[in-house]
Design a protein around this motif. Structure first.
Motif, PDB file in Angstrom:
ATOM      1  N   PHE A  71     -24.316 -32.042 -72.767  1.00 42.88           N
ATOM      2  CA  PHE A  71     -25.219 -32.428 -71.634  1.00 42.88           C
ATOM      3  C   PHE A  71     -25.844 -33.294 -71.538  1.00 42.88           C
ATOM      4  O   PHE A  71     -26.579 -34.057 -70.576  1.00 42.88           O
ATOM      5  N   ASP A 111     -34.176 -36.768 -69.093  1.00 43.48           N
ATOM      6  CA  ASP A 111     -34.365 -37.152 -70.539  1.00 43.48           C
ATOM      7  C   ASP A 111     -33.059 -37.517 -71.876  1.00 43.48           C
ATOM      8  O   ASP A 111     -32.792 -38.540 -72.051  1.00 43.48           O
ATOM      9  N   ILE A 112     -32.325 -36.172 -71.537  1.00 43.20           N
ATOM     10  CA  ILE A 112     -31.258 -36.226 -72.973  1.00 43.20           C
ATOM     11  C   ILE A 112     -29.989 -37.349 -72.673  1.00 43.20           C
ATOM     12  O   ILE A 112     -29.735 -37.999 -72.784  1.00 43.20           O
ATOM     13  N   TYR A 137     -36.193 -28.168 -66.646  1.00 43.33           N
ATOM     14  CA  TYR A 137     -34.542 -27.691 -67.022  1.00 43.33           C
ATOM     15  C   TYR A 137     -34.807 -26.114 -67.072  1.00 43.33           C
ATOM     16  O   TYR A 137     -35.623 -24.974 -66.947  1.00 43.33           O
ATOM     17  N   THR A 140     -31.919 -23.226 -68.757  1.00 43.18           N
ATOM     18  CA  THR A 140     -32.222 -22.368 -69.526  1.00 43.18           C
ATOM     19  C   THR A 140     -33.328 -22.108 -69.540  1.00 43.18           C
ATOM     20  O   THR A 140     -33.891 -21.365 -69.977  1.00 43.18           O
ATOM     21  N   GLN A 143     -38.238 -24.837 -68.459  1.00 38.04           N
ATOM     22  CA  GLN A 143     -39.000 -25.832 -69.720  1.00 38.04           C
ATOM     23  C   GLN A 143     -39.255 -27.511 -68.827  1.00 38.04           C
ATOM     24  O   GLN A 143     -38.393 -27.547 -67.833  1.00 38.04           O
ATOM     25  N   ARG A 144     -40.568 -27.517 -69.336  1.00 36.66           N
ATOM     26  CA  ARG A 144     -40.413 -29.448 -68.728  1.00 36.66           C
ATOM     27  C   ARG A 144     -39.594 -30.274 -69.047  1.00 36.66           C
ATOM     28  O   ARG A 144     -39.089 -29.848 -70.336  1.00 36.66           O
ATOM     29  N   THR A 156     -42.813 -23.876 -71.480  1.00 38.51           N
ATOM     30  CA  THR A 156     -43.129 -24.810 -71.936  1.00 38.51           C
ATOM     31  C   THR A 156     -44.114 -25.585 -71.449  1.00 38.51           C
ATOM     32  O   THR A 156     -45.092 -26.216 -72.682  1.00 38.51           O
TER      33      THR A 156
ATOM     34  N   TYR B  28     -36.583 -28.443 -77.890  1.00 38.17           N
ATOM     35  CA  TYR B  28     -35.642 -28.516 -77.187  1.00 38.17           C
ATOM     36  C   TYR B  28     -34.528 -27.536 -76.296  1.00 38.17           C
ATOM     37  O   TYR B  28     -34.715 -26.403 -77.062  1.00 38.17           O
ATOM     38  N   PRO B  29     -34.893 -27.200 -74.880  1.00 39.91           N
ATOM     39  CA  PRO B  29     -34.456 -26.360 -74.365  1.00 39.91           C
ATOM     40  C   PRO B  29     -32.763 -25.930 -74.394  1.00 39.91           C
ATOM     41  O   PRO B  29     -31.683 -27.039 -74.323  1.00 39.91           O
ATOM     42  N   GLN B  53     -42.264 -31.026 -76.789  1.00 41.95           N
ATOM     43  CA  GLN B  53     -41.062 -30.666 -76.731  1.00 41.95           C
ATOM     44  C   GLN B  53     -40.368 -31.774 -76.452  1.00 41.95           C
ATOM     45  O   GLN B  53     -40.437 -33.131 -75.465  1.00 41.95           O
ATOM     46  N   SER B  54     -38.676 -31.729 -77.037  1.00 43.23           N
ATOM     47  CA  SER B  54     -38.855 -33.650 -77.396  1.00 43.23           C
ATOM     48  C   SER B  54     -37.772 -33.527 -75.801  1.00 43.23           C
ATOM     49  O   SER B  54     -36.453 -32.185 -74.869  1.00 43.23           O
ATOM     50  N   GLU B  55     -37.502 -34.504 -76.036  1.00 40.53           N
ATOM     51  CA  GLU B  55     -36.139 -35.066 -75.202  1.00 40.53           C
ATOM     52  C   GLU B  55     -34.711 -35.100 -75.313  1.00 40.53           C
ATOM     53  O   GLU B  55     -33.861 -34.894 -74.456  1.00 40.53           O
ATOM     54  N   SER B  56     -34.683 -34.258 -76.810  1.00 41.51           N
ATOM     55  CA  SER B  56     -32.818 -33.848 -76.668  1.00 41.51           C
ATOM     56  C   SER B  56     -33.522 -33.228 -78.633  1.00 41.51           C
ATOM     57  O   SER B  56     -34.388 -33.706 -79.404  1.00 41.51           O
ATOM     58  N   GLU B  57     -32.469 -32.801 -78.872  1.00 39.52           N
ATOM     59  CA  GLU B  57     -32.153 -32.470 -80.050  1.00 39.52           C
ATOM     60  C   GLU B  57     -32.829 -33.658 -81.286  1.00 39.52           C
ATOM     61  O   GLU B  57     -32.975 -32.620 -82.325  1.00 39.52           O
TER      62      GLU B  57
END
Lengths: 307, 363
Positions: A71, A111-112, A137, A140, A143-144, A156, B28-29, B53-57
């Protein structure tokens, strides 16, 4: 630049039979990837709607070499591919140049994946990173994300009596990418294929890092009808929520200026995710939204004048 | 709220965490556990508690670290690929001896795998998972009610031993609906005061929470301290369930969803006259090694049933110490063992020289 009719005759990178939702506008840009350029391309995807829907084993919707790892790392994976392609051309002077494209949604980019994206751009790989921004998102289950606009309801950031959806404004990723001082940063929208295809072509063909942020409405996520994606994207541009602009070696060009800027409520209130904002108690949120847009639009137009 | 309600596992677990006094949820989703953050995003603000809600795990587990360091009850939930990303933080939690509850609603791996149920994170969960010499307590619910009941237990164990407690569920348990009773229960455990919590050192001596020990020999000393704690867990916290072991020729060992299927298989086998029984590990670490070792003194044949290619079976083999034979049946990548398949193996095995020791073969 070839005309759209001519472009449509060329072989597409993305075939039918994918499992994106009815009315999803993402294929509008994935189909263009090979049609806008004569280069051979390799595509890498971050986990997300496009990745899942185009690669359900044993099928693939991709007519070009395609790679996926996880991801957070589409930009990192494609950095590896690009580095190998570069060495290949160096060692074998006759090798045809390969161009690299990474694609992520807003969750996987804003984000990630922002760490990998930032680093790939800073290192200067010959890579076009495309973010298709649908504002949450969606893969999934809505989600925000950092791209979700102020006030939007997601699973969320539910809208209730006390809290009206997402409490924060979205981050301006395109601006963050401009701050990387890369060759090319642009915002495009799926409703304007000419502008979109020109930007994809530029991003792929220039020799260096480029970033393209494409607004791509999501039918279930925005809670719009399946025939509304193009119209909703168009409204986002007409209201200046999503300006079409490009920053070429630091110089700003605003590609489209609406004759008469429409109020942002025209865009917001045609989507189910903002439905709660019709309640008079949230009128100030729409005003806040409008003033954020006005401020950002004025800033953008001022940048163009400076150049 | 003591009446039975019909809820899906993920939502029931989320409400149970709230009842268990969870102060902060970070997530996180990721499918198949998205109902948990969605539920928490609505309920936690209602309770005046924290949902982020975080930006990653990686961020989610670090938020748990930050919140837990203040002495509050913090948790996160994810599914297999996301839990892999959290391993760094879980190792740091272990090093800093901070309590945390982490729920893994397992899906198929390796890699992106799929979103179907799986038990393939057993090794990762029971061996620590991240780098360094540490363990996490692992609870394996096999019903939605157990997902509920294990939340207060998880928070208590985390606080008592200042360590991470993993709740190892899977996509079936997370998604399936069952009637559950949600009750706020008073903890029977005497939990130590959180006299290490970072609450502001104004007027008191500073507290230091850390996992970096550079002085010569200091880390070894710390790791020995952790080990002493883990030995207490091994001694005091083993949970398992015996089912129809009387006169068993074959003992099935299975946990979680696989144990539900194994239970049906044992019942079917018994109807056919095959003497099969079940030992269900409830804590996967600490593993019921002693129970299975004792069982191996009595029963000659074991069958480990898992939704992976053979992970817990290694612990079963370690537990029987060569005193009995151990067979394995596993399905992986979203495959779920079928009752008929297990019964088939039991049928074959019951005539193959196992049997209760000193009793001899039935056939």
């Amino acid at each position: 630049m070839p005309k759209l009719q001519e472009m449509a005759k060329k072989k597409t990178a993305f075939s039918s039979g994918h499992r994106l939702c009815a009315g999803c506008p993402v294929p509008i840009f994935t189909k263009m990837l090979t049609r806008v350029t004569d280069y051979d391309i390799v595509v890498g995807s971050a986990t997300g709607c496009l990745e899942v829907a185009s690669s359900i084993f044993p099928y693939s919707a991709w007519n070009v070499p395609w790679i996926h790892t996880a991801f957070e790392n589409a930009a990192a994976t494609m950095s590896g591919v690009e580095a190998m392609a570069r060495v290949r051309s160096k060692r074998n002077g006759n090798a045809k140049k390969i161009k690299c494209v990474a694609i992520g949604g807003d969750g996987g980019t804003y984000d990630i994946g922002i760490q990998a994206l930032s680093a790939a751009m800073e290192r200067g790989h010959d890579l076009l990173y495309i973010c298709y921004d649908n504002g949450a998102y969606m893969n999934t289950g809505i989600q925000r994300s950092g791209a979700t606009p102020l006030g939007a309801a997601t699973t969320t950031t539910p809208a209730g009596q006390v809290i009206a959806g997402k409490q924060q404004q979205r981050k301006d990723l395109s601006k963050i990418m401009v701050a990387h001082h890369i060759d090319y940063v642009a915002q495009a929208s799926i409703h304007d294929p000419i502008d979109l295809s020109e930007k994809i072509k530029k991003g792929i063909e220039l020799d260096g890092p480029a970033f393209l942020n494409i607004l791509s409405p999501c039918v279930p996520g925005w809670r719009i009808n399946p025939d509304m994606a193009v119209e909703s994207a168009s409204l986002a541009v007409e209201t200046c929520f999503w300006p079409l602009y490009e920053v070429d070696s630091g110089d700003y060009t605003v590609n489209y200026k609406p004759g008469k800027k429409r109020p942002v409520s025209d865009w917001l209130l045609t989507q189910g995710r903002f439905r709660h904002l019709k309640d008079p108690q949230w009128a100030h949120l729409i005003d806040e939204f409008q003033s954020l847009i006005d401020e950002q639009w004025d800033w953008l137009v001022a940048q163009e004048k400076k150049a | 709220m003591s009446e039975r309600v019909l809820m899906c596992g993920n939502k029931a677990l989320a409400e149970a965490a709230i009842l268990a006094g969870c102060d902060a949820y970070f997530g996180y989703p990721i499918t198949p556990q998205n109902e948990i953050p969605a539920y928490m995003s609505r309920r936690m603000p209602e309770e005046g508690r924290v949902f982020v809600q975080s930006e990653s795990e990686l961020a989610a587990i670090s938020m748990v670290f930050g919140a837990s360091a203040t002495g509050k009850r913090a948790m996160t939930t994810s599914s297999s690929p996301g839990i892999s990303l959290m391993q760094e933080g879980i190792s740091y939690l272990a090093g800093a001896e901070l309590p945390a509850v982490v729920v893994n609603v397992m899906r198929g791996g390796p890699g992106l795998g799929n979103i179907a149920p799986s038990q393939s994170d057993y090794f990762q969960a029971t061996r620590g998972g991240g780098h360094g010499d540490y363990r996490t307590i692992v609870l394996a619910p096999s019903t939605v009610q157990e997902m509920v009941d294990f939340m207060p237990l998880a928070f208590d164990l985390a606080d008592q031993y200042t360590m991470t407690v993993l709740v190892l569920a899977d996509g079936i348990l997370g998604q399936m609906m069952e009637p559950v009773v949600l009750e706020k229960k008073q903890s029977k455990r005497k939990l130590p005061p959180k006299d290490w919590a970072l609450t502001g050192a104004n007027g008191r001596k500073q507290h230091i929470v850390r996992s970096l020990w550079l002085a010569d020999g200091r880390l070894e000393e710390q790791n020995r301290k952790l080990q002493t704690k883990y030995e207490q867990v091994l001694k005091n916290e083993v949970l398992f369930e015996d089912y129809r072991l009387e006169g068993a020729e074959v003992v099935v060992v299975a946990y979680g969803v696989a144990a539900r299927i194994a239970r049906s298989a044992v019942d079917s086998a018994r109807e056919e006259g095959i003497a099969a029984g079940l030992i269900r590990p409830i804590t996967l670490w600490p593993f019921p090694t002693e129970r299975i070792g004792k069982a191996a003194d009595k029963y000659g044949l074991f069958l480990a049933v898992e939704m992976n290619m053979g992970q817990m079976v290694e612990d079963v083999r370690l537990a029987v110490e060569g005193k009995a034979s151990v067979l394995f049946h596993g399905r992986s990548g979203g495959g779920v063992p079928a009752v008929e398949d297990i019964v088939g193996i039991l049928r074959q095995a019951s005539g193959s020289g196992g049997g209760e020791k000193g009793v001899g073969k039935r056939k």
